[in-house]
Design an enzyme around this catalytic site. Structure first.
Site, PDB file in Angstrom:
ATOM      1  N   HIS A 176     -17.795 -40.064   7.755  1.00  0.00           N
ATOM      2  CA  HIS A 176     -17.387 -40.634   9.042  1.00  0.00           C
ATOM      3  C   HIS A 176     -15.955 -41.171   8.994  1.00  0.00           C
ATOM      4  CE1 HIS A 176     -16.919 -44.027  11.873  1.00  0.00           C
ATOM      5  NE2 HIS A 176     -17.521 -43.191  12.707  1.00  0.00           N
TER       6      HIS A 176
ATOM      7  N   ARG B 296       3.163 -22.933 -12.400  1.00  0.00           N
ATOM      8  CA  ARG B 296       3.140 -23.389 -13.804  1.00  0.00           C
ATOM      9  C   ARG B 296       1.718 -23.711 -14.254  1.00  0.00           C
ATOM     10  NH1 ARG B 296       7.060 -26.634 -11.242  1.00  0.00           N
ATOM     11  NH2 ARG B 296       9.227 -26.104 -11.769  1.00  0.00           N
TER      12      ARG B 296
ATOM     13  N   ARG C 112       3.316 -18.274 -14.507  1.00  0.00           N
ATOM     14  CA  ARG C 112       3.876 -18.278 -15.862  1.00  0.00           C
ATOM     15  C   ARG C 112       2.810 -18.739 -16.843  1.00  0.00           C
ATOM     16  NH1 ARG C 112       8.700 -22.295 -16.933  1.00  0.00           N
ATOM     17  NH2 ARG C 112       6.963 -23.759 -17.161  1.00  0.00           N
TER      18      ARG C 112
ATOM     19  N   GLU D 147      15.456 -16.070 -19.980  1.00  0.00           N
ATOM     20  CA  GLU D 147      15.949 -17.429 -20.257  1.00  0.00           C
ATOM     21  C   GLU D 147      16.574 -17.535 -21.649  1.00  0.00           C
ATOM     22  OE1 GLU D 147      12.539 -19.996 -19.851  1.00  0.00           O
ATOM     23  OE2 GLU D 147      11.227 -18.600 -20.893  1.00  0.00           O
TER      24      GLU D 147
ATOM     25  N   GLY E  83      15.169 -17.995 -15.775  1.00  0.00           N
ATOM     26  CA  GLY E  83      14.936 -19.422 -16.000  1.00  0.00           C
ATOM     27  C   GLY E  83      16.274 -20.066 -16.311  1.00  0.00           C
ATOM     28  N   SER E  84      16.922 -20.573 -15.288  1.00  0.00           N
ATOM     29  CA  SER E  84      18.312 -21.025 -15.459  1.00  0.00           C
ATOM     30  C   SER E  84      18.430 -22.244 -16.359  1.00  0.00           C
ATOM     31  CB  SER E  84      18.950 -21.306 -14.090  1.00  0.00           C
ATOM     32  OG  SER E  84      18.183 -22.233 -13.357  1.00  0.00           O
ATOM     33  N   ASN E  85      17.370 -23.046 -16.483  1.00  0.00           N
ATOM     34  CA  ASN E  85      17.451 -24.237 -17.338  1.00  0.00           C
ATOM     35  C   ASN E  85      17.631 -23.854 -18.803  1.00  0.00           C
ATOM     36  OD1 ASN E  85      16.895 -25.482 -14.948  1.00  0.00           O
ATOM     37  ND2 ASN E  85      14.871 -26.226 -15.508  1.00  0.00           N
ATOM     38  N   ASP E  86      16.697 -23.056 -19.330  1.00  0.00           N
ATOM     39  CA  ASP E  86      16.799 -22.652 -20.739  1.00  0.00           C
ATOM     40  C   ASP E  86      17.980 -21.719 -20.965  1.00  0.00           C
ATOM     41  OD1 ASP E  86      14.883 -24.102 -22.084  1.00  0.00           O
ATOM     42  OD2 ASP E  86      13.276 -22.675 -21.736  1.00  0.00           O
TER      43      ASP E  86
ATOM     44  N   CYS F 156      13.788 -18.711 -10.869  1.00  0.00           N
ATOM     45  CA  CYS F 156      12.854 -19.805 -10.600  1.00  0.00           C
ATOM     46  C   CYS F 156      13.319 -21.102 -11.230  1.00  0.00           C
ATOM     47  CB  CYS F 156      11.448 -19.450 -11.091  1.00  0.00           C
ATOM     48  SG  CYS F 156      11.334 -19.160 -12.862  1.00  0.00           S
TER      49      CYS F 156
END
Length: 815
Positions: free
Chosen positions: A439, A529, A597, A699, A720-723, A770
């Protein structure tokens, strides 16, 4: 005297025609004025859907004309009009006094003898179907109930396990009186309904012995987000009133409609509620029903089998399709179901149009977002997607309602329709008990308030006058934070926004947020992820589950037992939970691609999972160590990876989510890629079969330099632009000292990205990105579009602004 003559003439016309009783198979959805929304719907299903396998218990309706006849004969219509004249529904004391006067007048009046005779005769006819004294449910069915834009659910009374003539007549009179409960009077006044123009019909229906099994509520739409491809089912043991009223925290199951209708078994999610009590027959007692505790072993079990969940979901689709065809538009449905413990059969006992999400304007998105998080005080199931702040006011019982002040946050054990006059004045609502179909949840949704239900200890933890923040904007879990936290509200007009040539996808980690995020214009998920699901829903190292019988640490075993309650097969827990998390995301964005991934924890992160320390080495630099592809075929983790593969196979093959693609992270060499693909094939994930595509994260510099060879092996790349930035510039992205050097816009990084885009295009392979960069830097996203990238996957909060920028860039290029 004139009034009596009028009543007699009405009675003669009605009795000469067809009387005051209609069997369910004689009525349909067009008979709402005669038998009310609930009965009209039951009749519609009996007549139209029985042939399609939907089971509805038999019964009859006492018509609205019977109610009017009763009022005329007892001169109650005049009494009601006089009592309601000049009523202010916001004066709760006055509302209570007048409501009580009307109810007492109805209960003390006598039913006309001929009406009693008809009701008893119909009950006796229904009793012939039963080998024992017939127990029936007596339900109110108002002629204005459950219209598409107003839900009167729960405002009039229901009586269960009614046996015999006297109990039947008494229950029917109490139903008539319940048309004038305080909350019903107040609701009608606020919605502009004239109380004297609304009549009450009654449904008398054979009881389903769910007191010996289970019952609950289901919707053919997600109740919080309006995601239309899901069936949401709540289930608890015993009779259904506990679920409807929010007296227990029920199980919650989510089923995906599109693939269900193609023969798959897409139970996306199963969440066990504590199901602490069950409502059963009070055999030999003074009441019709009573609540009793549920044994501890039963509480941890699901109340329904998978087959029963799927059967109910199929019925929900059949019912929704039928009502949609009748209405000439999509009509999501709100249904109640019950399982008979004597026969094992399932039944639908109510169906009505859903009245909140189906009315929302889908051209405007409103996104609430906390600017910062604070100390969590309690959590529960979130209702709605808003945030509210204010002072907590703990109300323990209905006698304290008058103490509540507008703008406060209502904190209580559970609500029922008597609480509605103060609920509409609250900033938010928190209850200890109840699920998303209780409710408190239904009314909060209708009022547009954030609510948290099933918070269990809210009335103990939260104090009167305490400043708190209620956040329902973080997925299915609602959070109550200490203090008034700042938040933003983004309003996005979706009308007229075109789609760019470059696909704009989303990075999604939390399955609970997926249904809501799917409404942001998108082309799918470029990065789903696994790590979030494993950390939050599983929490256990997969190898510890595989080696459960060999574990020596009793504390680890105890923790695993707690999390995997109900699972004799411990590895199956990992498979089911991972599959459910991925499936929620896959279903939310279906049929667009969802690229998952595979796990990419580093060894120190794996070690932090329960039981993980035993299986992970201590590494000087985990970022460059035993992670990604190198784990999947290694003897130390190969069996753990097999569980991941089995989960992904379940998502695609059992649930039918063929839009889920898989991606291999941190794959250092082509040879390593071949080993991983072979390992996946061993567990039924065969590249190319049923459209299965396997991507590789780009990456590592080797992925760029050997892009042509990786392209021979994989179906596509995701940058994977970070790694990649870390490894091109030689910068540890976790180091604060050199953090200023880390920049994806560095010419060396951009040159690497441009090179791999060209190589992928030359090999006719898909390529997207990504990483974080395009979410943070619009100019970086512009660079990617100019280089001809296929897709850009962004954090959800960057999707709209980046989409507009991409459209502008593409227009400039075309010019």
């Amino acid at each position: 005297m004139g009034r009596v003559i009028e009543a007699n003439s009405i009675r003669e016309v009605k009795l000469n025609k067809t009387g005051y009783i209609r069997w369910f198979n004689e009525i349909g959805i067009n008979d709402v004025p005669l038998v009310g929304g609930k009965n009209a719907s039951l009749g519609e299903m009996v007549r139209e859907l029985s042939a399609k396998g939907v089971k509805v218990p038999n019964g009859f309706a006492v018509t609205a004309e019977a109610y009017r006849y009763f009022l005329l004969e007892a001169k109650l219509d005049q009494k009601i009009a006089e009592t309601l004249r000049g009523l202010d529904t916001h004066n709760i004391g006055d509302l209570r006094r007048r409501g009580l006067q009307i109810r007492q007048a109805i209960l003390s009046a006598t039913l006309p003898a001929d009406l009693e005779e008809e009701m008893i005769a119909a009950y006796d006819d229904l009793s012939e179907e039963a080998p024992h004294p017939l127990d029936v449910a007596v339900r109110s069915s108002a002629t204005a109930e459950d219209l598409p834009d107003a839900s009167f659910a729960g405002q009039q009374e229901t009586y269960l396990n009614v046996q015999g003539h006297a109990a039947l007549l008494d229950s029917c009179k109490r139903c008539f009186a319940s048309l004038f409960t305080d909350r019903a009077i107040s609701y009608r006044a606020d919605k502009g309904f004239d109380s004297l123009k609304i009549a009450l019909s009654i449904g008398v229906q054979r009881m389903v012995r769910s007191d010996l099994a289970a019952s609950g509520v289901m919707f053919s739409i997600d109740t919080e987000t309006g995601f239309k491809n899901a069936v949401l089912i709540n289930a608890a043991y015993g009779l259904g009133e506990n679920v409807v009223q929010g007296s227990v925290n029920p199980d919650e199951y989510t089923v995906f409609k599109p693939t269900l209708l193609h023969g798959f078994r897409p139970i996306l999610q199963k969440i066990a509620g504590n199901k602490e009590f069950k409502l059963v027959y009070d055999i030999g007692g003074g009441k019709m029903t009573k609540n009793i505790p549920v044994p501890a072993d039963d509480r941890i079990r699901f109340a329904l089998t998978d087959e029963e969940i799927l059967t109910l979901a199929r019925w929900a689709c059949v019912i929704e399709d039928h009502y949609s065809a009748k209405a000439g538009r999509e009509t999501p449905m709100d249904m109640e179901w019950a399982k008979d413990g004597l026969t094992g059969e399932l039944f639908i006992v109510q169906a009505r149009p859903e009245t909140v999400q189906s009315q929302r304007d889908r051209n405007v998105m409103e996104i609430y977002r906390l600017k910062k998080r604070g100390q969590i005080l309690v959590t529960g199931r979130s209702v709605g997607e808003k945030i509210a702040t204010g002072k907590a006011h703990v109300i323990k019982n209905v006698q304290q309602l008058h103490q509540f002040n507008a703008g406060e946050i209502l904190v209580t054990d559970k609500t029922d329709p008597d609480w509605e006059p103060i609920m509409k004045r609250a900033a938010a609502i928190i209850t200890n008990r109840g699920g998303r179909t209780a409710h408190a949840a239904i009314v909060s949704r209708e009022l547009g308030l954030p609510a948290i239900v099933g918070a269990e200890r809210a009335t103990e933890v939260l104090k009167d006058g305490q400043e708190i923040t209620v956040s329902c904007a973080e997925g299915e879990t609602g959070f109550v934070y200490e203090g008034k936290l700042p938040f933003d509200i983004d309003r996005i007009d979706l009308k007229g926004i075109g789609r760019p040539r470059t696909k704009v996808m989303m990075n999604v980690a939390n399955p609970q947020e997926a249904f809501g995020l799917s409404f942001i214009p998108n082309d799918g998920v470029g990065l789903a992820r696994e790590e979030f699901i494993i950390s939050n829903y599983i929490q256990i190292h997969p190898m510890a589950l595989i080696d459960y019988d060999k574990l020596e640490d009793p504390s680890v075993k105890t923790e695993i037992d707690r999390l995997t309650a109900g699972y004799a097969d411990k590895p199956q827990f990992f498979i089911d939970k991972l599959a459910q998390g991925v499936a929620m995301i896959g279903a939310a964005f279906y049929p667009n691609d969802v690229i998952v991934r595979l796990s990419d924890f580093k060894t120190n992160e794996y070690a932090n999972l329960i039981g993980g320390k035993k299986y992970e080495p201590t590494e000087e630099n985990p970022m460059l160590g035993f992670r990604g592809a190198s784990r999947y075929y290694h003897p130390k983790y190969r069996d753990g990876f097999a569980l991941e593969c089995r989960a992904m196979k379940k998502v695609r093959d059992e649930m039918g989510l063929k839009n889920v693609k898989l991606m291999v992270p941190f794959c250092r060499t082509v040879e390593e890629g071949k080993k991983v693909i072979a390992e996946m094939r061993k567990h039924g994930l065969q590249q190319g079969k049923d459209g299965l595509e396997i991507y590789v994260m780009c990456e590592i510099p080797s992925n760029v330099l050997l892009a042509e060879q990786f392209a021979e092996l994989f179906d596509g790349f995701s940058i994977g632009s970070n790694d990649l930035t870390q490894l091109v510039l030689g910068v540890d992205r976790d180091s604060a000292i050199v953090a200023s050097i880390f920049d994806e816009r560095n010419p060396a990084v951009k040159k690497m990205i441009a090179t791999v885009i060209r190589a992928a295009k030359a090999k006719d392979r898909k390529i997207g990105i990504c990483g974080q960069a395009p979410s943070d830097y619009p100019e970086f996203a512009r660079f990617l579009v100019e280089e001809g990238i296929d897709s850009i996957s962004l954090n959800p909060d960057a999707v709209m602004k980046t989409t507009l920028m991409i459209l502008e860039t593409e227009r400039e290029e075309a010019a």
